[in-house]
Design a protein around this motif. Structure first.
Motif, short mmCIF file in Angstrom:
data_model
loop_
_atom_site.label_atom_id
_atom_site.label_comp_id
_atom_site.label_asym_id
_atom_site.label_seq_id
_atom_site.Cartn_x
_atom_site.Cartn_y
_atom_site.Cartn_z
N ALA A 167 -3.10 -1.13 -8.39
CA ALA A 167 -1.98 -2.08 -8.29
C ALA A 167 -1.55 -2.26 -6.84
CB ALA A 167 -0.81 -1.61 -9.15
N CYS A 168 -1.58 -1.18 -6.06
CA CYS A 168 -1.25 -1.29 -4.63
C CYS A 168 -2.25 -2.18 -3.91
CB CYS A 168 -1.22 0.09 -3.99
SG CYS A 168 0.16 1.14 -4.51
N LEU A 169 -3.54 -1.97 -4.18
CA LEU A 169 -4.57 -2.79 -3.55
C LEU A 169 -4.42 -4.26 -3.94
CD1 LEU A 169 -7.67 -0.45 -3.89
CD2 LEU A 169 -6.63 -1.24 -1.74
N LEU A 170 -4.15 -4.49 -5.22
CA LEU A 170 -3.97 -5.87 -5.68
C LEU A 170 -2.80 -6.52 -4.96
CD1 LEU A 170 -4.70 -8.23 -7.51
CD2 LEU A 170 -3.22 -7.20 -9.27
N GLY A 171 -1.68 -5.82 -4.88
CA GLY A 171 -0.52 -6.36 -4.19
C GLY A 171 -0.79 -6.63 -2.72
N ASP B 28 -7.47 -4.55 11.95
CA ASP B 28 -6.37 -3.61 11.76
C ASP B 28 -6.06 -3.42 10.28
OD1 ASP B 28 -6.17 -3.44 14.53
OD2 ASP B 28 -4.47 -4.84 14.64
N PHE B 29 -6.01 -4.53 9.53
CA PHE B 29 -5.71 -4.43 8.11
C PHE B 29 -6.85 -3.73 7.36
CE2 PHE B 29 -5.48 -6.28 3.75
CZ PHE B 29 -4.32 -5.63 3.37
N GLU B 30 -8.09 -4.01 7.76
CA GLU B 30 -9.23 -3.34 7.13
C GLU B 30 -9.14 -1.83 7.33
OE1 GLU B 30 -14.07 -3.45 7.43
OE2 GLU B 30 -12.98 -5.33 7.73
N ARG B 31 -8.70 -1.40 8.52
CA ARG B 31 -8.52 0.04 8.75
C ARG B 31 -7.40 0.60 7.87
NH1 ARG B 31 -10.23 -1.52 13.88
NH2 ARG B 31 -8.14 -2.04 14.64
N GLU B 32 -6.35 -0.17 7.65
CA GLU B 32 -5.26 0.25 6.75
C GLU B 32 -5.81 0.45 5.33
OE1 GLU B 32 -2.04 0.90 7.23
OE2 GLU B 32 -1.63 0.05 9.22
N ILE B 33 -6.66 -0.47 4.89
CA ILE B 33 -7.26 -0.36 3.56
C ILE B 33 -8.14 0.87 3.49
CG2 ILE B 33 -8.86 -1.46 1.92
CD1 ILE B 33 -6.11 -2.78 1.97
N LEU C 130 0.82 -1.22 0.00
CA LEU C 130 0.00 0.00 0.00
C LEU C 130 0.85 1.27 0.00
CD1 LEU C 130 -2.69 -0.99 2.65
CD2 LEU C 130 -2.93 -1.01 0.15
N GLN C 131 2.08 1.17 0.44
CA GLN C 131 2.95 2.33 0.56
C GLN C 131 3.82 2.57 -0.66
OE1 GLN C 131 4.83 1.24 4.25
NE2 GLN C 131 3.16 2.08 5.47
N ASP C 132 3.63 1.78 -1.70
CA ASP C 132 4.43 1.93 -2.92
C ASP C 132 3.80 3.00 -3.81
OD1 ASP C 132 5.83 1.74 -5.29
OD2 ASP C 132 5.82 -0.46 -5.33
N HIS C 133 4.31 4.22 -3.71
CA HIS C 133 3.72 5.33 -4.45
C HIS C 133 4.11 5.35 -5.94
CE1 HIS C 133 1.78 7.17 -1.04
NE2 HIS C 133 2.86 6.89 -0.33
N ALA D 224 -15.02 5.07 2.59
CA ALA D 224 -13.75 4.35 2.64
C ALA D 224 -13.88 3.09 3.49
CB ALA D 224 -12.65 5.26 3.20
N ALA D 225 -14.56 3.20 4.63
CA ALA D 225 -14.76 2.02 5.49
C ALA D 225 -15.61 0.98 4.78
CB ALA D 225 -15.41 2.44 6.80
N ASP D 226 -16.66 1.42 4.08
CA ASP D 226 -17.51 0.48 3.34
C ASP D 226 -16.73 -0.20 2.22
OD1 ASP D 226 -19.62 1.15 4.99
OD2 ASP D 226 -20.63 2.41 3.49
N MET D 227 -15.90 0.56 1.52
CA MET D 227 -15.10 -0.02 0.44
C MET D 227 -14.11 -1.04 1.00
SD MET D 227 -12.70 1.81 -2.46
CE MET D 227 -14.02 2.81 -3.09
N ALA D 228 -13.48 -0.70 2.10
CA ALA D 228 -12.53 -1.62 2.73
C ALA D 228 -13.23 -2.90 3.15
CB ALA D 228 -11.85 -0.96 3.92
#
Length: 132
Positions: A25-29, A69-74, A16-19, A90-94
């Motif tokens: 692509a970040c979400l997929l990874g 925790d990961f869902e909050r990161e998403i 997620l931190q790969d700008h 954002a929360a719903d999408m995550a």
């Protein structure tokens, strides 16, 4: 289990931190690391489902919630990258991405199948139909 999940989460969050990559692509990874890497364990390893269940029980006993925790990161990622119009969206999408990844974990048999399914889910989640 906690060490394994901590490593898995660290690798997923690093995606997620790969700008240099697109948000999709970040979400997929991230989901490939968080969920997709477990597809072959679940389906190909002897007693894979039992191993995953034992890990889940261990997490419950530890009173931690790495999935939340990961869902909050998403949610933070989709908000920060402008994929959602507010924190609720954002929360719903995550949540939708997390639940969809679980469905693919059960349905797919390879990491490649998992990723192909996640590409479709991420595209549907991040496409603005009004812009089409």
């Amino acid at each position: 289990v906690e060490g394994y999940l901590g490593d898995t989460r660290a690798r997923a969050v690093a995606e997620l931190q790969d700008h240099d990559k697109s948000p999709a692509a970040c979400l997929l990874g991230a989901f490939a690391r968080w969920t997709g890497d477990h597809v072959t364990l679940l389906h190909d390893a002897p007693h894979g489902a039992e191993a995953i269940e034992l890990g889940t029980q261990s997490i419950r006993r530890s009173h931690t919630d790495p999935e939340a925790d990961f869902e909050r990161e998403i949610a933070a990622f989709v908000s920060d990258r402008g994929l959602a119009t507010g924190r609720k969206q954002a929360a719903d999408m995550a949540f939708m991405l997390m639940m969809s990844s679980k469905g693919l974990l059960l349905k797919t048999r390879t990491g490649e199948e998992f990723q192909a399914g996640m590409v479709r889910i991420i595209r549907a989640a991040t496409t603005n139909p009004a812009a089409s």
